[in-house]
Design a protein around this motif. Structure first.
Motif, short mmCIF file in Angstrom:
data_model
loop_
_atom_site.label_atom_id
_atom_site.label_comp_id
_atom_site.label_asym_id
_atom_site.label_seq_id
_atom_site.Cartn_x
_atom_site.Cartn_y
_atom_site.Cartn_z
N ASP A 56 0.85 -1.19 0.00
CA ASP A 56 0.00 0.00 0.00
C ASP A 56 0.89 1.25 0.00
O ASP A 56 1.09 1.89 1.03
N ARG A 57 1.41 1.54 -1.19
CA ARG A 57 2.34 2.67 -1.32
C ARG A 57 2.04 3.42 -2.62
O ARG A 57 1.52 2.85 -3.59
N LYS A 58 2.44 4.65 -2.61
CA LYS A 58 2.18 5.55 -3.74
C LYS A 58 2.71 4.98 -5.06
O LYS A 58 2.03 5.05 -6.08
N GLU A 59 3.91 4.41 -5.05
CA GLU A 59 4.51 3.94 -6.30
C GLU A 59 3.73 2.78 -6.93
O GLU A 59 3.91 2.47 -8.10
N TYR A 60 2.85 2.16 -6.16
CA TYR A 60 2.01 1.09 -6.70
C TYR A 60 0.61 1.57 -7.04
O TYR A 60 0.04 1.13 -8.04
N GLY A 61 0.04 2.40 -6.19
CA GLY A 61 -1.39 2.67 -6.30
C GLY A 61 -1.81 4.01 -6.83
O GLY A 61 -3.01 4.25 -6.97
N GLU A 62 -0.87 4.87 -7.14
CA GLU A 62 -1.27 6.18 -7.63
C GLU A 62 -2.11 6.04 -8.89
O GLU A 62 -1.73 5.35 -9.84
N GLY A 66 -9.70 2.75 -4.88
CA GLY A 66 -9.46 1.99 -3.66
C GLY A 66 -9.63 0.50 -3.78
O GLY A 66 -8.74 -0.28 -3.45
N ASP A 67 -10.80 0.03 -4.24
CA ASP A 67 -11.04 -1.41 -4.34
C ASP A 67 -10.15 -2.05 -5.40
O ASP A 67 -9.61 -3.14 -5.19
N ALA A 68 -9.99 -1.40 -6.52
CA ALA A 68 -9.13 -1.95 -7.58
C ALA A 68 -7.70 -2.10 -7.07
O ALA A 68 -7.05 -3.12 -7.33
N PHE A 69 -7.24 -1.13 -6.33
CA PHE A 69 -5.88 -1.19 -5.77
C PHE A 69 -5.77 -2.33 -4.76
O PHE A 69 -4.79 -3.08 -4.77
N LEU A 70 -6.75 -2.49 -3.91
CA LEU A 70 -6.74 -3.56 -2.92
C LEU A 70 -6.75 -4.93 -3.59
O LEU A 70 -5.94 -5.80 -3.27
N TYR A 71 -7.63 -5.14 -4.55
CA TYR A 71 -7.75 -6.45 -5.20
C TYR A 71 -6.51 -6.77 -6.02
O TYR A 71 -6.12 -7.94 -6.15
N THR A 72 -5.88 -5.74 -6.57
CA THR A 72 -4.66 -5.94 -7.34
C THR A 72 -3.51 -6.32 -6.41
O THR A 72 -2.70 -7.20 -6.73
N ARG A 73 -3.43 -5.67 -5.24
CA ARG A 73 -2.40 -6.05 -4.27
C ARG A 73 -2.61 -7.50 -3.83
O ARG A 73 -1.66 -8.25 -3.65
N ALA A 74 -3.87 -7.90 -3.67
CA ALA A 74 -4.16 -9.29 -3.30
C ALA A 74 -3.67 -10.25 -4.38
O ALA A 74 -3.19 -11.34 -4.08
N ALA A 75 -3.77 -9.85 -5.64
CA ALA A 75 -3.29 -10.70 -6.74
C ALA A 75 -1.78 -10.89 -6.66
O ALA A 75 -1.27 -11.97 -6.97
N VAL A 76 -1.06 -9.87 -6.25
CA VAL A 76 0.39 -10.00 -6.09
C VAL A 76 0.69 -11.01 -4.99
O VAL A 76 1.57 -11.87 -5.15
N VAL A 77 -0.04 -10.95 -3.89
CA VAL A 77 0.14 -11.93 -2.81
C VAL A 77 -0.19 -13.33 -3.32
O VAL A 77 0.55 -14.29 -3.08
N ALA A 78 -1.27 -13.46 -4.06
CA ALA A 78 -1.70 -14.76 -4.60
C ALA A 78 -0.66 -15.34 -5.56
O ALA A 78 -0.61 -16.57 -5.73
N SER A 130 -4.00 -2.43 8.77
CA SER A 130 -5.16 -2.36 7.90
C SER A 130 -4.70 -2.62 6.48
O SER A 130 -3.69 -2.08 6.03
N TYR A 131 -5.45 -3.44 5.77
CA TYR A 131 -5.10 -3.68 4.38
C TYR A 131 -5.90 -2.79 3.44
O TYR A 131 -5.73 -2.85 2.23
N GLU A 132 -6.78 -1.97 3.99
CA GLU A 132 -7.56 -1.07 3.15
C GLU A 132 -6.63 -0.11 2.40
O GLU A 132 -5.61 0.33 2.94
N SER A 133 -6.99 0.20 1.19
CA SER A 133 -6.16 1.06 0.35
C SER A 133 -5.94 2.42 1.00
O SER A 133 -6.86 2.99 1.59
N TYR A 134 -4.72 2.87 0.92
CA TYR A 134 -4.26 4.18 1.39
C TYR A 134 -4.14 4.28 2.91
O TYR A 134 -4.03 5.37 3.45
N SER A 135 -4.15 3.15 3.61
CA SER A 135 -4.04 3.19 5.07
C SER A 135 -2.58 3.25 5.54
O SER A 135 -2.32 3.63 6.67
#
Length: 143
Positions: A56-62, A66-78, A130-135
Motif C-alpha cells: 500500500d504505497r504511492k509507487e504502486y497505487g497512484e 481503492g477497491d481496484a488497488f486492494l484487489y490488485t495487491r491481493a493478486a500479487v500476494v496470490a 489495515s489492508y484497506e487502500s491508502y491506510s
C-alpha cells in the motif's frame, strides 16, 4: 503463524491451473485453515494484512481506485512469495497487475470464511495492520 509459514501455505495451496481471480487459491486456503487451530486463522489474517499493507504505497497505487488497488495487491500476494518480493523490490513489476486488472479479491475473505466455518459466527476482525487502500500513511507520504 510466522511469515515463512504463511508463504509456505500460500505456495502449497496455489493451483497448478490458471486461477485468474484467485478463487481456487482462496478455497484451498480456507479448507486448510478450517482443519487447523483458530490460531492459524488469526495468524493467516495478520500475515495477509501485513503483506497487503506493505504494498500500500504511492509507487504502486497512484491513479488506482481503492477497491481496484486492494484487489490488485491481493493478486500479487496470490502470485506467491517470489513474485511478491520481486514486486516489493521493483515497483514496475506491479504495472502488469494494475494495467490488466488482475484481481484476487477472494483471498481477502479466507480468514472470515474459515472463522465462520469453525465457530458458526461472523468474525468482526481487526488486524494489526489495515489492508484497506491508502491506510499505510508512510507509503503515501507526500502524495
Amino acid at each position: 503463524m510466522n511469515e515463512d509459514v504463511f508463504w509456505q501455505l500460500v505456495e502449497e495451496c496455489r493451483s497448478p491451473t490458471p486461477d485468474p481471480e484467485g478463487e481456487q487459491l482462496a478455497a484451498a486456503l480456507t479448507a486448510r485453515l478450517v482443519n487447523g487451530p483458530m490460531s492459524d486463522v488469526i495468524g493467516f489474517a495478520e500475515q495477509l494484512s501485513w503483506a497487503l499493507y506493505r504494498l500500500d504505497r504511492k509507487e504502486y497505487g497512484e491513479g488506482l481506485a481503492g477497491d481496484a488497488f486492494l484487489y490488485t495487491r491481493a493478486a500479487v500476494v496470490a502470485a506467491g512469495r517470489d513474485e511478491y518480493e520481486t514486486v516489493l523490490r521493483y515497483p514496475d513489476r506491479f504495472v502488469p497487475y494494475a494495467s490488466h486488472l488482475v484481481w484476487a479479491e477472494a483471498l481477502l475473505y479466507v480468514p472470515d470464511k474459515a472463522y465462520e466455518h469453525i465457530t458458526g459466527e461472523e468474525w468482526d476482525r481487526s488486524t494489526r495492520y489495515s489492508y484497506e487502500s491508502y491506510s499505510n500513511t508512510a507509503g503515501w507520504a507526500g502524495a
